[in-house]
Design a protein around this motif. Structure first.
Motif, PDB file in Angstrom:
ATOM      1  N   THR A 144      65.150  32.529  47.561  1.00  0.00           N
ATOM      2  CA  THR A 144      65.975  31.291  46.943  1.00  0.00           C
ATOM      3  C   THR A 144      67.543  31.780  47.159  1.00  0.00           C
ATOM      4  OG1 THR A 144      64.343  31.388  45.170  1.00  0.00           O
ATOM      5  CG2 THR A 144      66.575  30.148  44.740  1.00  0.00           C
ATOM      6  N   LEU A 145      67.892  30.629  47.669  1.00  0.00           N
ATOM      7  CA  LEU A 145      69.395  31.061  48.072  1.00  0.00           C
ATOM      8  C   LEU A 145      70.151  29.904  47.351  1.00  0.00           C
ATOM      9  CD1 LEU A 145      69.565  31.093  51.943  1.00  0.00           C
ATOM     10  CD2 LEU A 145      69.273  32.938  50.363  1.00  0.00           C
ATOM     11  N   LYS A 146      71.693  30.298  46.918  1.00  0.00           N
ATOM     12  CA  LYS A 146      72.439  29.528  46.128  1.00  0.00           C
ATOM     13  C   LYS A 146      73.152  28.394  47.308  1.00  0.00           C
ATOM     14  CE  LYS A 146      75.788  29.795  42.678  1.00  0.00           C
ATOM     15  NZ  LYS A 146      77.230  29.360  43.434  1.00  0.00           N
ATOM     16  N   LYS A 147      72.692  27.195  47.079  1.00  0.00           N
ATOM     17  CA  LYS A 147      73.012  26.233  48.162  1.00  0.00           C
ATOM     18  C   LYS A 147      74.679  26.102  48.475  1.00  0.00           C
ATOM     19  CE  LYS A 147      73.131  21.755  46.828  1.00  0.00           C
ATOM     20  NZ  LYS A 147      74.432  21.165  46.819  1.00  0.00           N
ATOM     21  N   ASP A 148      75.329  26.490  47.682  1.00  0.00           N
ATOM     22  CA  ASP A 148      76.918  26.262  47.445  1.00  0.00           C
ATOM     23  C   ASP A 148      77.461  27.420  48.270  1.00  0.00           C
ATOM     24  OD1 ASP A 148      76.917  23.813  46.561  1.00  0.00           O
ATOM     25  OD2 ASP A 148      77.779  24.215  44.616  1.00  0.00           O
ATOM     26  N   ASP A 149      76.587  28.337  48.539  1.00  0.00           N
ATOM     27  CA  ASP A 149      77.104  29.595  49.692  1.00  0.00           C
ATOM     28  C   ASP A 149      77.032  29.140  50.896  1.00  0.00           C
ATOM     29  OD1 ASP A 149      77.654  30.967  47.109  1.00  0.00           O
ATOM     30  OD2 ASP A 149      75.954  31.899  47.282  1.00  0.00           O
ATOM     31  N   PHE A 150      76.196  28.050  51.172  1.00  0.00           N
ATOM     32  CA  PHE A 150      76.039  28.003  52.587  1.00  0.00           C
ATOM     33  C   PHE A 150      76.363  26.517  52.992  1.00  0.00           C
ATOM     34  CE2 PHE A 150      73.216  31.141  51.107  1.00  0.00           C
ATOM     35  CZ  PHE A 150      73.154  31.998  52.231  1.00  0.00           C
ATOM     36  N   LEU A 151      77.763  26.095  52.665  1.00  0.00           N
ATOM     37  CA  LEU A 151      78.057  24.787  53.049  1.00  0.00           C
ATOM     38  C   LEU A 151      78.900  24.941  54.388  1.00  0.00           C
ATOM     39  CD1 LEU A 151      79.532  23.773  49.518  1.00  0.00           C
ATOM     40  CD2 LEU A 151      77.380  23.275  50.514  1.00  0.00           C
ATOM     41  N   TYR A 152      78.945  23.946  54.951  1.00  0.00           N
ATOM     42  CA  TYR A 152      79.658  23.759  56.353  1.00  0.00           C
ATOM     43  C   TYR A 152      81.184  24.000  56.015  1.00  0.00           C
ATOM     44  CZ  TYR A 152      75.913  22.120  59.046  1.00  0.00           C
ATOM     45  OH  TYR A 152      74.796  21.974  59.763  1.00  0.00           O
ATOM     46  N   PRO A 153      81.946  24.218  56.797  1.00  0.00           N
ATOM     47  CA  PRO A 153      83.432  24.478  56.567  1.00  0.00           C
ATOM     48  C   PRO A 153      83.861  23.148  56.298  1.00  0.00           C
ATOM     49  CG  PRO A 153      82.768  26.013  58.731  1.00  0.00           C
ATOM     50  CD  PRO A 153      81.516  25.000  57.910  1.00  0.00           C
ATOM     51  N   SER A 154      83.799  22.187  56.881  1.00  0.00           N
ATOM     52  CA  SER A 154      84.315  20.969  56.596  1.00  0.00           C
ATOM     53  C   SER A 154      84.016  20.313  55.265  1.00  0.00           C
ATOM     54  CB  SER A 154      83.894  19.826  57.779  1.00  0.00           C
ATOM     55  OG  SER A 154      82.389  19.881  57.773  1.00  0.00           O
ATOM     56  N   CYS A 155      82.866  20.794  54.870  1.00  0.00           N
ATOM     57  CA  CYS A 155      82.558  20.365  53.425  1.00  0.00           C
ATOM     58  C   CYS A 155      82.999  21.036  52.507  1.00  0.00           C
ATOM     59  CB  CYS A 155      80.986  20.431  53.387  1.00  0.00           C
ATOM     60  SG  CYS A 155      80.248  19.255  54.575  1.00  0.00           S
ATOM     61  N   THR A 156      83.127  22.495  52.442  1.00  0.00           N
ATOM     62  CA  THR A 156      83.912  23.375  51.579  1.00  0.00           C
ATOM     63  C   THR A 156      85.374  22.779  51.354  1.00  0.00           C
ATOM     64  OG1 THR A 156      84.451  24.991  53.118  1.00  0.00           O
ATOM     65  CG2 THR A 156      82.598  25.473  51.871  1.00  0.00           C
ATOM     66  N   ALA A 157      85.969  22.556  52.601  1.00  0.00           N
ATOM     67  CA  ALA A 157      87.367  22.015  52.357  1.00  0.00           C
ATOM     68  C   ALA A 157      87.539  20.665  52.152  1.00  0.00           C
ATOM     69  CB  ALA A 157      88.070  22.320  53.840  1.00  0.00           C
ATOM     70  N   CYS A 158      86.406  19.874  52.080  1.00  0.00           N
ATOM     71  CA  CYS A 158      86.712  18.491  52.039  1.00  0.00           C
ATOM     72  C   CYS A 158      87.314  18.031  50.458  1.00  0.00           C
ATOM     73  CB  CYS A 158      85.149  17.670  52.040  1.00  0.00           C
ATOM     74  SG  CYS A 158      85.291  16.187  51.892  1.00  0.00           S
ATOM     75  N   THR A 159      88.123  17.051  50.275  1.00  0.00           N
ATOM     76  CA  THR A 159      88.591  16.400  49.328  1.00  0.00           C
ATOM     77  C   THR A 159      88.387  15.003  49.272  1.00  0.00           C
ATOM     78  OG1 THR A 159      90.756  16.113  50.251  1.00  0.00           O
ATOM     79  CG2 THR A 159      90.506  18.060  49.089  1.00  0.00           C
ATOM     80  N   HIS A 160      87.422  14.531  49.802  1.00  0.00           N
ATOM     81  CA  HIS A 160      87.379  12.989  49.916  1.00  0.00           C
ATOM     82  C   HIS A 160      85.823  12.753  49.942  1.00  0.00           C
ATOM     83  CE1 HIS A 160      91.271  11.939  49.969  1.00  0.00           C
ATOM     84  NE2 HIS A 160      91.482  12.546  50.970  1.00  0.00           N
ATOM     85  N   ARG A 161      85.085  13.148  48.931  1.00  0.00           N
ATOM     86  CA  ARG A 161      83.551  13.210  49.081  1.00  0.00           C
ATOM     87  C   ARG A 161      83.122  11.569  48.649  1.00  0.00           C
ATOM     88  NH1 ARG A 161      80.140  17.020  46.023  1.00  0.00           N
ATOM     89  NH2 ARG A 161      81.528  17.068  44.529  1.00  0.00           N
ATOM     90  N   ASN A 162      83.932  10.998  47.822  1.00  0.00           N
ATOM     91  CA  ASN A 162      83.390   9.516  47.495  1.00  0.00           C
ATOM     92  C   ASN A 162      83.840   8.529  48.563  1.00  0.00           C
ATOM     93  OD1 ASN A 162      82.496  10.403  44.686  1.00  0.00           O
ATOM     94  ND2 ASN A 162      84.667  10.924  44.262  1.00  0.00           N
ATOM     95  N   PRO A 163      82.946   7.656  48.711  1.00  0.00           N
ATOM     96  CA  PRO A 163      83.439   6.603  49.770  1.00  0.00           C
ATOM     97  C   PRO A 163      84.780   6.004  49.520  1.00  0.00           C
ATOM     98  CG  PRO A 163      80.956   6.452  48.760  1.00  0.00           C
ATOM     99  CD  PRO A 163      81.514   7.338  47.798  1.00  0.00           C
ATOM    100  N   VAL A 164      85.523   5.864  50.436  1.00  0.00           N
ATOM    101  CA  VAL A 164      86.795   5.083  50.263  1.00  0.00           C
ATOM    102  C   VAL A 164      86.707   3.589  50.220  1.00  0.00           C
ATOM    103  CG1 VAL A 164      87.945   7.188  51.031  1.00  0.00           C
ATOM    104  CG2 VAL A 164      87.358   5.371  52.646  1.00  0.00           C
ATOM    105  N   ILE A 165      85.622   3.161  50.843  1.00  0.00           N
ATOM    106  CA  ILE A 165      85.319   1.837  50.982  1.00  0.00           C
ATOM    107  C   ILE A 165      83.934   1.472  50.792  1.00  0.00           C
ATOM    108  CG2 ILE A 165      85.459   1.857  53.358  1.00  0.00           C
ATOM    109  CD1 ILE A 165      86.418  -0.725  53.807  1.00  0.00           C
ATOM    110  N   TYR A 166      83.412   0.464  49.977  1.00  0.00           N
ATOM    111  CA  TYR A 166      82.062   0.225  50.147  1.00  0.00           C
ATOM    112  C   TYR A 166      81.797  -1.187  49.296  1.00  0.00           C
ATOM    113  CZ  TYR A 166      82.923   1.561  45.173  1.00  0.00           C
ATOM    114  OH  TYR A 166      83.604   1.529  43.792  1.00  0.00           O
TER     115      TYR A 166
END
Ligand code: SF4
Ligand code: SF4
Ligand code: SF4
Length: 316
Positions: A144-166
């Motif tokens: 069992t691994l902690k998911k957040d220890d294995f994120l992509y670099p782009s995703c740890t640095a991301c500050t726009h996870r919510n859709p900006v248009i929808y």
């Protein structure tokens, strides 16, 4: 394996849009044939909507497919970075807003399956998400691994996870703080000669398959400079200098256009680190022009505009 409520909403929306003939195709994700994998899927029949899934392995940037489906009415399941690409492609007049229906989904941050596979230490035969954990089974192990220890670099640095248009939003908005340092910061701390050495070392395994280009929503030129024979900008071989030219020119072509999705790096079959270069250019654009690609449809991309009052001579 996922947020079933969100998945059910995505399926219901897709089903209705197709059944009411409001779109020709829904682009989303389906379960991959291997553990830890989700694959892009093109749903054209309302009866197939149940194939759609949504979880932290839905890593492709699906906006990549919009230009090739430009003549059709498309519904796109889109996380933050996919929607930024939609905005950027609209600004570049590559797609038509009235032909794209956006099913926006806040992003859970994507899991780096290669790092998970390395950590597992053997072939993973079964995987499932258990809240914030990732449960793995192989022939001779259970982990069992902690998911957040294995994120992509782009995703740890991301500050726009919510859709900006929808057009439809599935699920509640998520917080937008980064959870790790952008990889360009460590790169920038190196002295110049070490930066060049690191860049050359990291790109050396590149086999010039162009998977990074094919995965990128903003790499859509009909003829890429590497394929041009007249003029011929670059040789076809794997000489380091040719690889350097390929990587530098591609990165510069993305200046002010890259949405920081990391799809290029994820597509690379030999694991070349690409994201820190795009991250650095994005940071430069932000500090020089207060600009972030695909966030504000009304903000002109800095490298695609000019002012007649510019003090520099080159503009006159
Ligand atoms: S870059 Fe952001 S929106 Fe895109 S997959 Fe990663 S966390 Fe999600
Ligand atoms: S260059 Fe890479 S990170 Fe930037 S938009 Fe293209 S695929 Fe995404
Ligand atoms: S995907 Fe990787 S190997 Fe292929 S061209 Fe891009 S950097 Fe090189």
């Amino acid at each position: 394996m996922a947020d079933l409520i969100g998945e059910e909403k995505i399926r219901a929306l897709a089903r209705n849009l197709l059944a009411e003939d409001r779109v020709d195709v829904v682009i989303g994700f389906e379960r991959g044939t291997l553990p830890l994998r989700a694959s892009p899927v093109f749903i054209r029949d309302a009866g197939d909507a149940d194939r759609l899934i949504w979880d932290c392995f839905c890593e492709n940037n699906l906006a990549r497919y919009l230009i090739s489906l430009n003549s059709q009415r498309v519904a796109l399941v889109a996380k933050g970075c996919d929607t930024r690409s939609v905005v950027a492609l609209l600004q570049e007049r590559q797609i038509h807003r009235d032909r794209v229906t956006i099913i926006g989904v806040p992003c859970p941050r994507m899991v780096n399956r290669r790092r998970v596979m390395e950590e597992a230490g053997g072939e993973i035969r079964y995987a499932r998400l258990q809240g914030a954990d990732l449960y793995l089974e192989g022939r001779e192990f259970r982990k069992t691994l902690k998911k957040d220890d294995f994120l992509y670099p782009s995703c740890t640095a991301c500050t726009h996870r919510n859709p900006v248009i929808y057009d439809f939003l599935v699920g509640e908005p998520v917080e937008e703080e980064s959870v790790g340092e952008d990889p360009w910061i460590a790169f920038e701390k190196l002295p110049d000669h070490e930066r060049w050495a690191r860049f050359s070392r990291e790109i050396a395994p590149c086999i010039r398959c162009y998977g990074c280009r094919q995965a990128c929503p903003m790499c859509y030129c009909t003829e890429c400079f590497v394929d041009s024979t007249s003029p011929r900008w670059i040789d076809k071989g794997l000489d380091l200098s040719d690889i350097q030219v390929w990587q530098i020119v591609r990165t510069l072509h993305l200046a002010g256009r890259c949405v920081g999705c990391g799809a290029c790096e994820r597509a690379c079959p030999v694991g070349v680190n690409l994201f820190y270069m795009h991250g650095k250019l994005n940071q430069e654009l932000n500090s020089l022009f207060a600009f972030e690609t695909g966030i504000d449809a009304g903000a002109p991309p800095p490298l695609a505009t000019f002012s007649p009052d510019d003090p520099e001579q080159f503009i006159r």
